[in-house]
Enzyme design. Structure first.
Site, PDB file in Angstrom:
ATOM      1  CE1 TYR A   1      -3.639   2.314   0.480  1.00 12.06           C
ATOM      2  CE2 TYR A   1      -2.692   3.201   2.435  1.00 12.06           C
ATOM      3  CZ  TYR A   1      -3.490   3.351   1.764  1.00 12.06           C
ATOM      4  OH  TYR A   1      -4.339   4.448   1.894  1.00 12.06           O
TER       5      TYR A   1
ATOM      6  CG  ASP B   1       5.360   3.717   1.197  1.00 10.98           C
ATOM      7  OD1 ASP B   1       5.685   4.325   2.350  1.00 10.98           O
ATOM      8  OD2 ASP B   1       4.145   3.683   0.717  1.00 10.98           O
TER       9      ASP B   1
ATOM     10  CE  LYS C   1       0.599   4.929   8.550  1.00 16.35           C
ATOM     11  NZ  LYS C   1       0.619   4.137   7.170  1.00 16.35           N
TER      12      LYS C   1
HETATM   13  C1  LIG Z   1       0.079   4.597   5.788  1.00 17.63           C
HETATM   14  C2  LIG Z   1       0.941   4.267   4.738  1.00 17.63           C
HETATM   15  C3  LIG Z   1       0.727   5.166   3.650  1.00 17.63           C
HETATM   16  C4  LIG Z   1      -0.125   6.324   3.599  1.00 17.63           C
HETATM   17  O1  LIG Z   1       0.098   7.396   4.412  1.00 17.63           O
HETATM   18  P1  LIG Z   1      -1.164   8.354   4.874  1.00 17.63           P
HETATM   19  O2  LIG Z   1      -0.543   9.223   5.993  1.00 17.63           O
HETATM   20  O3  LIG Z   1      -2.313   7.323   5.581  1.00 17.63           O
HETATM   21  O4  LIG Z   1      -1.669   8.929   3.571  1.00 17.63           O
HETATM   22  C5  LIG Z   1       1.561   5.070   2.654  1.00 17.63           C
HETATM   23  N1  LIG Z   1       2.313   3.827   2.577  1.00 17.63           N
HETATM   24  C6  LIG Z   1       2.488   2.956   3.753  1.00 17.63           C
HETATM   25  C7  LIG Z   1       3.437   1.914   3.513  1.00 17.63           C
HETATM   26  C8  LIG Z   1       1.868   3.414   4.683  1.00 17.63           C
HETATM   27  O5  LIG Z   1       1.828   2.338   5.616  1.00 17.63           O
END
Ligand SMILES: *Cc1c(COP(=O)(O)O)cnc(C)c1O
Length: 430
Positions: free
Chosen positions: A144, A239, A267
């Site tokens: 994701y 990511d 995060k």
């Molecule tokens: C949570 C997450 C996102 C998206 O971040 P948001 O602040 O929710 O937009 C993107 N990549 C990864 C791996 C994530 O866990």
């Protein structure tokens, strides 16, 4: 457990907000119950509006690695608050957090702050395309990367949990430029990346996948990814929105000793406030506006409260022994949880990296999206509801991680294991 106030709020919320929630997985649909509305949190505990207390393993989906309301973070936010909440102009806290982030992550020479992880990945993709002049993005099934159009192809938990492959509203023209391939499959990876007809700008990945449940890269996989992308001039984007400052102070890239070209963060670096960031090689980052031609902007980017919370969090994480202590606690807990599934002969596979883990209800091994899908979501739903009733707050999806924070005490973990044992003893077993 009394849940009247949560129930009433949810009924009202459903009239005002689609599904009653501002992010889909919170609705708890797949686990067959209604969400609890949270009133407050402290340390390892969260409290709902009916005043039930829970040991929190969601940790706001990762950010609260220090636990809720850590005094140093609260103090930093409070101090920043007194000086104004947003300026729309550069402020010293941005420089401070940028220094901490670039120091921590070996591959990040320069960084740009945004307001969410989605914004970070979306911007990194634009930058990779601008820099290479190519258009295709390769991703892995079950990873994701936020909810930008280009990434909503086989995109992990939120969509899996709802049982949909992609999303209406994403034009075919856009999806055509996204290729999703199986995680941990070196052969398909190599074949795809070597296909010249594809015009690949970048490969984006979670270095440890955490949005199809936790799935670890097989030994050598990340090295192969790095070697191939380097050879072929494909921008490698890690990511690290979850793994950054979670798996080590330098993220997955320091832990596995791989240097991506670009890194996305979010995060933890916001300490519980809305933040994202993307950074990497100077040569690529200087392509961003106003230094270069790739446009990206944000009214609240570098917000002083968020910068203060992030910097305060990072300063705590930097203290010697932080990750050793946290990881050891998580390892012990994982071992004990696995021992319980064995004892009651529950088919289970526990994947863990550092302080994030998923207990899949399947014999396993779970190494990619396909094997993750063999998990028994019905059993998970039952487990989830029973744990909730026992005061344990897990992510309401089989395909999410459980996060251990520095605030979780031995008592919290013992109580959790006790609850798990009482639930496992009621499950059918093999
Ligand atoms: C949570 C997450 C996102 C998206 O971040 P948001 O602040 O929710 O937009 C993107 N990549 C990864 C791996 C994530 O866990």
């Amino acid at each position: 457990m009394k849940t009247e106030i949560s129930k009433a709020l949810f009924a009202q919320a459903q009239k005002l907000i689609p599904g009653g929630v501002n992010s889909p997985v919170r609705a708890c649909k797949s686990v067959g119950c209604d969400p609890r509305f949270i009133a407050r949190a402290a340390g390892s505990q969260i409290y709902d509006v009916d005043d039930n207390a829970y040991v929190d393993f969601i940790c706001s989906w990762g950010p609260m690695i220090l636990g809720h309301n850590h005094p140093a973070v609260v103090a930093a936010i409070t101090k920043a608050l007194a000086s104004g909440t947003s300026f729309g102009a550069p402020s010293p806290l941005e420089v401070e957090l940028a220094e901490l982030v670039t120091e921590a992550l070996p591959s990040v020479d320069m960084v740009r702050f945004v307001s969410s992880g989605t914004e970070a990945t979306m911007s990194a993709l634009r930058l990779a395309r601008g820099y290479t002049g190519k258009k295709m993005v390769v991703k892995f099934d079950g990873c994701y990367h936020g909810h930008a159009d280009s990434f909503l192809v086989k995109a992990g938990s939120g969509l899996i949990t709802l049982g949909i492959p992609g999303s209406p509203g994403v034009p075919d023209d856009i999806v055509r430029n996204t290729l999703s391939i199986p995680y941990n499959d070196i052969e398909i990876l190599e074949k795809t990346l070597r296909d010249d007809s594809l015009d690949i700008a970048c490969l984006i990945m979670e270095p440890v996948a955490a949005n199809m449940g936790v799935v670890l890269p097989q030994p050598g996989f990340l090295q192969k990814v790095r070697a191939l992308t380097k050879e072929l001039g494909i921008v490698l984007i890690f990511d690290e929105v979850i793994t950054g400052f979670r798996l080590s102070y330098g993220g997955a890239q320091a832990k596995f000793n791989i240097r991506p070209d670009l890194t996305c963060l979010g995060k933890i670096i916001g300490g519980g406030l809305p933040v994202g960031a993307y950074g990497g090689k100077e040569e690529i980052m200087r392509q961003i506006s106003p230094e270069g031609p790739v446009y990206q902007a944000g009214t609240l980017s570098g917000n002083p409260l968020a910068m203060a919370a992030g910097a305060a969090t990072l300063r705590e994480l930097k203290k010697p022994g932080f990750y050793e202590t946290l990881d050891a606690k998580a390892a012990t807990f994982a071992t004990e949880l696995s021992a319980l599934t064995k004892k009651y002969q529950i088919p289970a596979t526990l994947n863990r990296e550092g302080s994030v883990m998923t207990n899949f209800f399947t014999e396993g091994p779970v190494t990619d999206f396909e094997s993750a899908m063999t998990a028994d979501t019905k059993t998970f739903g039952l487990y989830y509801r029973e744990m909730l009733e026992r005061g344990i707050y897990l992510a309401p999806s089989q395909f999410e991680g459980a996060f251990i924070s520095a605030a979780h005490t031995e008592d919290d973990l013992a109580k959790t294991l006790e609850a798990a044992e009482s639930v496992f003893s009621k499950l059918p077993g093999k």
